[in-house]
Write a protein that holds these residues in place. Structure first.
Motif, PDB file in Angstrom:
ATOM      1  N   VAL A 255       0.768  -1.148   0.083  1.00 46.38           N
ATOM      2  CA  VAL A 255      -0.184  -0.171  -0.286  1.00 46.38           C
ATOM      3  C   VAL A 255       0.763   1.295  -0.080  1.00 46.38           C
ATOM      4  N   LEU A 256       2.073   1.228   0.866  1.00 47.91           N
ATOM      5  CA  LEU A 256       2.713   2.588   0.920  1.00 47.91           C
ATOM      6  C   LEU A 256       3.413   2.659  -0.378  1.00 47.91           C
ATOM      7  N   SER A 257       3.939   1.667  -1.064  1.00 47.04           N
ATOM      8  CA  SER A 257       4.783   1.654  -2.122  1.00 47.04           C
ATOM      9  C   SER A 257       3.872   2.251  -3.395  1.00 47.04           C
ATOM     10  N   VAL A 258       2.766   1.647  -3.376  1.00 45.38           N
ATOM     11  CA  VAL A 258       1.892   1.952  -4.599  1.00 45.38           C
ATOM     12  C   VAL A 258       1.224   3.680  -4.424  1.00 45.38           C
ATOM     13  N   ALA A 259       0.941   3.676  -3.182  1.00 48.03           N
ATOM     14  CA  ALA A 259       0.488   4.930  -2.724  1.00 48.03           C
ATOM     15  C   ALA A 259       1.361   6.106  -3.246  1.00 48.03           C
ATOM     16  N   THR A 260       2.705   5.830  -2.720  1.00 46.63           N
ATOM     17  CA  THR A 260       3.965   6.851  -2.770  1.00 46.63           C
ATOM     18  C   THR A 260       4.137   6.932  -4.350  1.00 46.63           C
ATOM     19  N   MET A 261       4.106   5.797  -4.986  1.00 44.74           N
ATOM     20  CA  MET A 261       4.347   5.824  -6.557  1.00 44.74           C
ATOM     21  C   MET A 261       3.233   6.595  -7.119  1.00 44.74           C
ATOM     22  N   ILE A 262       2.101   6.524  -7.047  1.00 49.36           N
ATOM     23  CA  ILE A 262       1.157   7.313  -7.931  1.00 49.36           C
ATOM     24  C   ILE A 262       1.019   8.611  -7.279  1.00 49.36           C
ATOM     25  N   ALA A 263       0.802   8.838  -5.715  1.00 46.17           N
ATOM     26  CA  ALA A 263       0.803  10.183  -5.454  1.00 46.17           C
ATOM     27  C   ALA A 263       2.219  11.223  -5.671  1.00 46.17           C
ATOM     28  N   THR A 264       3.280  10.514  -6.147  1.00 47.29           N
ATOM     29  CA  THR A 264       4.490  11.203  -6.454  1.00 47.29           C
ATOM     30  C   THR A 264       4.233  11.798  -7.678  1.00 47.29           C
ATOM     31  N   GLY A 265       3.857  10.932  -8.914  1.00 45.12           N
ATOM     32  CA  GLY A 265       3.621  11.204 -10.181  1.00 45.12           C
ATOM     33  C   GLY A 265       2.471  12.267 -10.304  1.00 45.12           C
ATOM     34  N   THR A 266       1.535  12.140  -9.682  1.00 46.91           N
ATOM     35  CA  THR A 266       0.383  12.944  -9.923  1.00 46.91           C
ATOM     36  C   THR A 266       0.752  14.303  -9.116  1.00 46.91           C
ATOM     37  N   ALA A 267       1.326  14.314  -8.155  1.00 41.92           N
ATOM     38  CA  ALA A 267       1.493  15.738  -7.454  1.00 41.92           C
ATOM     39  C   ALA A 267       2.416  16.483  -8.260  1.00 41.92           C
ATOM     40  N   ILE A 268       3.619  16.077  -8.766  1.00 41.41           N
ATOM     41  CA  ILE A 268       4.438  16.481  -9.593  1.00 41.41           C
ATOM     42  C   ILE A 268       3.674  17.188 -10.856  1.00 41.41           C
ATOM     43  N   ASP A 269       2.912  16.521 -11.468  1.00 40.46           N
ATOM     44  CA  ASP A 269       2.128  16.688 -12.646  1.00 40.46           C
ATOM     45  C   ASP A 269       1.514  18.035 -12.486  1.00 40.46           C
ATOM     46  N   TYR A 270       0.648  17.857 -11.317  1.00 40.55           N
ATOM     47  CA  TYR A 270      -0.508  18.789 -10.960  1.00 40.55           C
ATOM     48  C   TYR A 270       0.314  20.121 -10.865  1.00 40.55           C
ATOM     49  N   ALA A 271       1.241  20.089  -9.918  1.00 38.60           N
ATOM     50  CA  ALA A 271       1.973  21.317  -9.428  1.00 38.60           C
ATOM     51  C   ALA A 271       2.594  21.914 -10.843  1.00 38.60           C
ATOM     52  N   MET A 272       3.207  20.922 -11.748  1.00 36.57           N
ATOM     53  CA  MET A 272       3.917  21.667 -12.951  1.00 36.57           C
ATOM     54  C   MET A 272       2.837  22.190 -13.816  1.00 36.57           C
ATOM     55  N   PHE A 273       1.744  21.640 -13.889  1.00 29.81           N
ATOM     56  CA  PHE A 273       0.642  22.326 -14.809  1.00 29.81           C
ATOM     57  C   PHE A 273       0.348  23.750 -14.192  1.00 29.81           C
ATOM     58  N   LEU A 274       0.285  23.975 -13.051  1.00 33.98           N
ATOM     59  CA  LEU A 274      -0.199  25.075 -12.336  1.00 33.98           C
ATOM     60  C   LEU A 274       0.931  26.151 -12.331  1.00 33.98           C
ATOM     61  N   VAL A 275       2.023  25.752 -12.150  1.00 36.17           N
ATOM     62  CA  VAL A 275       3.229  26.674 -12.330  1.00 36.17           C
ATOM     63  C   VAL A 275       3.468  27.162 -13.724  1.00 36.17           C
ATOM     64  N   SER A 276       3.106  26.313 -14.919  1.00 35.17           N
ATOM     65  CA  SER A 276       3.069  26.761 -16.169  1.00 35.17           C
ATOM     66  C   SER A 276       1.881  27.885 -16.419  1.00 35.17           C
ATOM     67  N   ARG A 277       1.010  27.410 -16.018  1.00 36.80           N
ATOM     68  CA  ARG A 277      -0.253  28.428 -16.167  1.00 36.80           C
ATOM     69  C   ARG A 277       0.070  29.666 -15.488  1.00 36.80           C
ATOM     70  N   PHE A 278       0.592  29.586 -14.240  1.00 37.18           N
ATOM     71  CA  PHE A 278       0.943  30.847 -13.711  1.00 37.18           C
ATOM     72  C   PHE A 278       1.973  31.831 -14.314  1.00 37.18           C
ATOM     73  N   GLN A 279       2.714  31.039 -14.972  1.00 42.42           N
ATOM     74  CA  GLN A 279       3.740  31.806 -15.950  1.00 42.42           C
ATOM     75  C   GLN A 279       3.040  32.611 -16.841  1.00 42.42           C
ATOM     76  N   GLU A 280       2.178  32.064 -17.595  1.00 41.15           N
ATOM     77  CA  GLU A 280       1.399  32.644 -18.703  1.00 41.15           C
ATOM     78  C   GLU A 280       0.741  33.724 -18.053  1.00 41.15           C
ATOM     79  N   GLU A 281      -0.212  33.450 -17.040  1.00 47.59           N
ATOM     80  CA  GLU A 281      -0.990  34.374 -16.420  1.00 47.59           C
ATOM     81  C   GLU A 281      -0.403  35.910 -15.976  1.00 47.59           C
ATOM     82  N   SER A 282       0.725  35.508 -15.358  1.00 46.50           N
ATOM     83  CA  SER A 282       1.684  36.662 -14.738  1.00 46.50           C
ATOM     84  C   SER A 282       2.170  37.312 -15.961  1.00 46.50           C
ATOM     85  N   HIS A 283       2.543  36.745 -16.991  1.00 53.63           N
ATOM     86  CA  HIS A 283       3.281  37.326 -18.203  1.00 53.63           C
ATOM     87  C   HIS A 283       2.136  38.320 -18.980  1.00 53.63           C
TER      88      HIS A 283
END
Length: 739
Positions: A255-283
């Motif tokens: 459980v810990l291995s699978v949860a860490t695996m999936i949560a790490t991948g999704t969390a980095i993706d979500y944050a990257m999408f948000l940071v990328s959009r913030f760069q557009e909006e602030s520009h």
């Protein structure tokens, strides 16, 4: 000009110049009160980090018990009527290359070890080689002997007992003697350590690659650090949540291995999408200084109102998919579902609370440590790019591209037609661990079937004592089994008018041949007159798990597809886009599972990936991968379609909307996929085969989804559907609000 369908009168997504929506106002609040947000998250991260050692200590072994099954009833009956025998029988192995069982030194070593074992709480009894059947318990060369150790309790208690037992008997070893315990519980205890090491190795490999991809995707070091920071904070809080849940629930290391695996991948993706959009909006707002507080807060609000909505939708879809596993009724899958949902929820919370606060604090400083201009992504570039040209190339030949993509996915999925299930315990990964060495000795000297025999418990109706005639029939049944060439021996025992038959197979308990033997014994047991027979032991548990998963898998698929369809119709405000997304996701998931079967069942590339094929895939792999992949791959679908929708609401030009959506999302989607592939592929290095299979299936599926589905099939089918992409019946919930 083709006729257009009636478009739904639905509320549009936020557009520039409009007031912020609910999520936008939330983002602005996080930006204004960032000091409070930072303080709260600091406390949560510290608490979660402090909880990790305690969580690790509370992790148990996977519980494959099927409630109400024959194997569960057999365990219950053994505990009631054969308590000295124990629910689980492990083997205490004593070996010496110098002494034999006839030497006093060997006898003394056995005596010390059995005495230490008998003193362990949870051990129901010990039968040493000098008190039991010497011919069966002492090897032919006399250099190895074993004692049978009975363990009581559920699987978590037995694993804890096995851990204490292993330490106690190892302390008795002296001189030229090896003393260790093997069996289901001891092997599970050591496998937990191996899985923990596998997880740490995978993160060591995957995270640096993910960090490098983030730098390239976002174009600056500071921007790249934000997703990593937010992910680490989310995972720390997830650990704290899981620790809190262990008050009522039991989680295993998987459980810990699978949860860490999936949560790490999704969390980095979500944050990257948000940071990328913030760069557009602030520009777009001309933010060049951190003193432009109003403009920065406005950019944060717009980011949450657009990409933030997409991130929430993606996270909800993952949770919907994982919730379906609860319908199977297996504690192991329940734990995985709850663990992953808790981890994704924590990282999602970090994405919509901590990240907006960090973006507001940094403002234009997110662009510090920028890469050379030629390596940086274009920010809010409305000029046609290579991605526009690619989208139009596909849309100019939609039938050819669509057919080629579908044929490729179907070809990859074809091996699913020959899929074979089983459960591999991962014994090959136990080299260097006490149970691994003891397992090798037992297999070489006594046969692998001793590691986890079958148990057949016979009672009268409703657990009454057996009449004499029925007892004779049961014993005759045991004698028939003893003559079966697949059976090494059958050991009968009687107590309280009940009969216990211990059936020792010739092959290992996790082999296909023993699975077939188990099902045959179960079928034949119904024909014994006057007796009710329950077949238990680890092989029977595995058989019951396989049967339960096969029976419930269609229900899981139906549940996921039905709920996802409704959710996607609401998210996309389109019926056909929702149906298309589900069909393409099914194709991509089937293709990934098909290739996984080709690799791990057929053994294609086994030398390259460092494993030996068992001839089957883990029985729960298709269901787990389906639930996880359906949620994960929908991330990119939601992200792409919502961006296309923004353009469509503005231009009502289908071709232009697809090209613009692909232009703005192709780079971040490709980067996000590369990050997920890196995180998941790190688990392909695992020693435990089930982790290797899960990591490979997820990594391949994400790569396939990002390249074939998002970059080829989505633009091709959206071109074929034309304006019908945006059709939605006029329903009360979809009508445009009028002021």
């Amino acid at each position: 000009m083709s006729s257009s369908p009636a478009l739904a009168d639905a509320p549009p997504d936020p557009v520039p110049g409009a007031g912020p929506g609910l999520l936008g106002r939330w983002g602005a609040a996080m930006a204004r009160h960032r000091s409070v947000v930072f303080a709260l998250w600091l406390l949560l991260v510290l608490a979660g980090g402090a909880a990790f050692p305690a969580l690790d200590a509370r992790l148990g072994a996977p519980d494959f018990t099927v409630p109400g099954s024959s194997s569960a009833r057999a365990d219950q009956l053994i505990a009631e009527h054969f308590s000295a025998f124990g629910v689980e029988q492990d083997l205490l192995v004593v070996h010496s290359p110098s002494y034999t069982a006839d030497d006093p030194e060997f006898r003394e070593s056995v005596t010390r070890a059995t005495a230490a074992a008998g003193a362990i709480e949870g051990v129901t009894g010990v039968i040493g080689p000098y008190q039991g059947d010497q011919a069966a318990q002492i090897s032919t060369d006399r250099h190895t002997a074993f004692a049978v150790v009975g363990l009581d309790g559920d699987i978590a208690e037995r694993v804890a007992t096995a851990t204490r037992l292993q330490a106690a008997v190892a302390a008795t070893a002296a001189g030229d003697f090896e003393v260790a315990v093997t069996g289901y519980g001891p092997m599970q205890a050591d496998l937990m350590e191996v899985e923990t090491a596998d997880m740490q190795r995978a993160e060591t490999i995957g995270l640096p690659i993910a960090a490098a991809v983030l730098v390239l995707a976002l174009g600056a070091l500071v921007a790249a650090l934000l997703p990593i920071t937010v992910t680490a904070a989310g995972i720390a809080v997830a650990v704290g949540v899981l620790f809190g849940l262990t008050t009522w629930l039991t989680f295993d290391s998987l459980v810990l291995s699978v949860a860490t695996m999936i949560a790490t991948g999704t969390a980095i993706d979500y944050a990257m999408f948000l940071v990328s959009r913030f760069q557009e909006e602030s520009h777009a707002r001309g933010v060049t200084s951190r003193t432009q507080r109003a403009a920065i807060e406005s950019a944060v609000a717009a980011t949450l109102d657009t990409t933030g909505r997409t991130v929430l939708a993606s996270g909800i879809i993952i949770m919907i998919s994982l919730c379906s596993l609860v319908a199977v009724g297996l504690r192991m899958l329940d734990g995985i579902a709850i663990g992953v949902i808790a981890a994704v929820s924590a990282t999602l919370c970090a994405a919509v609370t901590l990240l907006p606060a960090l973006l507001a604090a940094l403002g234009p400083a997110v662009r510090r440590g920028a890469l050379p201009e030629r390596l940086r992504p274009a920010i809010a570039d409305d000029q046609p790019s290579a991605w526009d040209r690619w989208a139009r190339t596909v849309m100019n030949r939609p039938v050819a591209f669509g057919l080629a993509g579908v044929v490729l996915l179907i070809a990859c999925a074809f091996p699913l037609t020959t899929i074979s299930h089983g459960i591999d315990m991962g014994m090959n990964s136990l080299d260097g661990h006490p149970s691994g060495r003891a397992t090798v000795l037992v297999q070489d000297e006594f046969g692998p079937g001793l590691l986890a025999p079958l148990t057949v418990v016979a009672t009268g109706p409703t657990d009454t004592p057996l009449p004499a005639a029925a007892q004779s029939a049961v014993l005759s049944f045991g004698a028939e089994l003893d003559r079966d060439e697949r059976v090494a021996r059958v050991l009968p025992q009687q107590a309280d008018g009940r009969v216990l038959l211990t059936v020792v197979p010739r092959d290992s308990f996790d082999s296909a041949s023993v699975a077939d033997l188990t099902r045959e014994i179960t079928d034949r047991a119904d024909a014994v007159p006057g007796a009710e027979l329950s077949v238990g032991g680890t092989p029977a548990v595995f058989a019951d798990v396989s049967d339960r998963i096969a029976a419930r898998f269609p229900w899981v698929i139906t549940l996921v597809l039905t709920v996802s369809l409704v959710f996607l119709i609401v998210a996309f405000r389109s019926v056909l886009l929702a149906v298309k997304a589900i069909v393409l996701n099914l194709l991509a998931t089937g293709a990934a599972l098909g290739v996984t079967v080709a690799v791990f069942q057929y053994g294609l590339g086994e030398r390259l990936l460092g494993f030996t094929s068992t001839g089957f895939v883990q029985v729960y792999l298709p269901m787990l991968v389906f639930a996880v992949l359906f949620g994960l791959s929908m991330d990119y679908e939601v992200f792409l379609i919502r961006r296309i929708r923004e353009s469509w609401d503005r231009t009502h030009d289908n071709g232009l909307a697809v090209a613009e959506g692909l232009r703005h999302t192709a780079r971040p989607i490709t980067a996000a996929a590369a990050i997920m592939v890196a995180v998941f592929a790190g688990f392909v290095t695992a020693d435990v085969l089930e982790l290797k299979q899960i990591g490979f299936a997820l990594a391949f599926a994400i790569a396939l989804d990002a390249v074939i589905v998002r970059l080829v099939l989505v633009p091709a089918f959206m071109r074929l559907l034309g304006d019908w992409n945006w059709w939605l019946p006029r329903l009360p919930l979809t009508r445009r609000r009028t002021e």
